[in-house]
Scaffold this active site. Sequence first.
Site, mmCIF file in Angstrom:
data_model
loop_
_atom_site.group_PDB
_atom_site.id
_atom_site.type_symbol
_atom_site.label_atom_id
_atom_site.label_comp_id
_atom_site.label_asym_id
_atom_site.label_seq_id
_atom_site.Cartn_x
_atom_site.Cartn_y
_atom_site.Cartn_z
ATOM 1 N N HIS A 5 29.313 104.480 -0.261
ATOM 2 C CA HIS A 5 29.755 105.873 -0.089
ATOM 3 C C HIS A 5 28.616 106.795 -0.490
ATOM 4 C CE1 HIS A 5 33.298 108.824 -0.128
ATOM 5 N NE2 HIS A 5 32.204 109.559 -0.349
ATOM 6 N N HIS A 7 26.336 110.193 1.035
ATOM 7 C CA HIS A 7 26.137 111.235 2.042
ATOM 8 C C HIS A 7 24.656 111.598 2.168
ATOM 9 C CE1 HIS A 7 30.426 112.361 2.602
ATOM 10 N NE2 HIS A 7 30.547 111.906 1.360
ATOM 11 N N ASP A 9 23.280 114.329 3.614
ATOM 12 C CA ASP A 9 22.968 115.726 3.334
ATOM 13 C C ASP A 9 23.122 116.093 1.866
ATOM 14 O OD1 ASP A 9 25.642 115.232 3.748
ATOM 15 O OD2 ASP A 9 26.058 117.041 4.886
ATOM 16 N N GLY A 159 35.277 116.499 3.972
ATOM 17 C CA GLY A 159 35.482 117.930 3.894
ATOM 18 C C GLY A 159 36.641 118.300 2.973
ATOM 19 N N HIS A 186 38.244 110.023 3.244
ATOM 20 C CA HIS A 186 38.279 110.710 1.956
ATOM 21 C C HIS A 186 39.720 111.139 1.695
ATOM 22 C CE1 HIS A 186 33.926 111.115 2.523
ATOM 23 N NE2 HIS A 186 33.813 111.666 1.314
ATOM 24 N N GLU A 189 41.408 112.726 -3.679
ATOM 25 C CA GLU A 189 40.376 113.276 -4.566
ATOM 26 C C GLU A 189 40.850 114.634 -5.067
ATOM 27 O OE1 GLU A 189 35.586 114.386 -4.470
ATOM 28 O OE2 GLU A 189 36.655 114.070 -2.593
#
Length: 340
Positions: A5, A7, A9, A159, A186, A189
């Site tokens: 996991h 990202h 960016d 997102g 996702h 969370e």
Amino acid sequence: MIDLHLHLDGSLSVEDVKYLCALNGVAEPKDIESTLKVSPSCQSLNEYLEKFAFPLKLLQTKESIAYAMKSLIKRLYTSGIFYAEIRFAPLLHLEGGLSMDEVVETAIHAAEEAVSETVNFDVNIILCCMRNASLELNKETIQVAESHRNKICGVDLAGPEVGHPCDDFKEVFELAYNRGLNITIHAGEATGSDQVIDAIEELHATRIGHGVHLDLTPENLDLVRNENIGFEFCPTSNVQTTAIESYSKCPVTAFLYNNVLVCLDADNLTVSGVDVIDEYRKAVKEFNLTQGQVYRLLNNAIIMSFTDEPEKRWLTSILNERIDQFYASLWEDIKAESEQ
């Protein structure tokens, strides 16, 4: 080690940003580190996600995307990681006029080139749909993933969770499921246990990003164990987004005790300021994890990974070779920290 996991960016280094600012004719922020890294006073997932705005501004050309992918892979390799699944949302890289297909092809070629310069190391790529994006763009993400399925190992939904429930994305992930794509979502969370269950039952997820709010009821345990659902825990990120109150509240040992597939991951190298090795060091210190428990977490990551069985056997062989040294190095670092 292994990170499932991660990202792209959220993992640009300060050096990356300086280079990409010059490349794109963008003025450097006065304080690059504070622009990229989340504040200790962060109050929510939405506030955490604000840290992606500037990096995304720099990742709108083929050259920039390729540079970022290569840089990240080089840093992963030199840190001792031997397998990673890097994710990004191609729909967020279209402002410079690139098509989604061009974005993905650029990332794939850059990853292949970077991996070719390594030994006993590999990466795969996950494409993210976005909760705050249009149905059309999310469906296009699925279609692009399918057209590059030999290089794209799965799809995700990322997102802001609040206000964008899983139920809104049934059409998108029904398409992904029908196309035979691996799915991670996702969930759980910034929202509760019900969204984790919806991700599994409605969106066909076989992995959950975060999922720390899953209630470990007998019914839920039966579901996640029977369906072999894997959970990608990112404890430092979860503390920063206030998903959990403190590192000690991460339910990793409860998941292990209940025989639920779970592993540790970094989420974002720069936004969170950690890599997956840091997460294992923190977890060993906080929970006094044994070598057997660390091995289980890493072996779980292999089981959960969106790769084929031959590669999983290869990853297992590397893990078996390195686990003794890795676990010992974690305690050496912990002891060194305590003496400072």
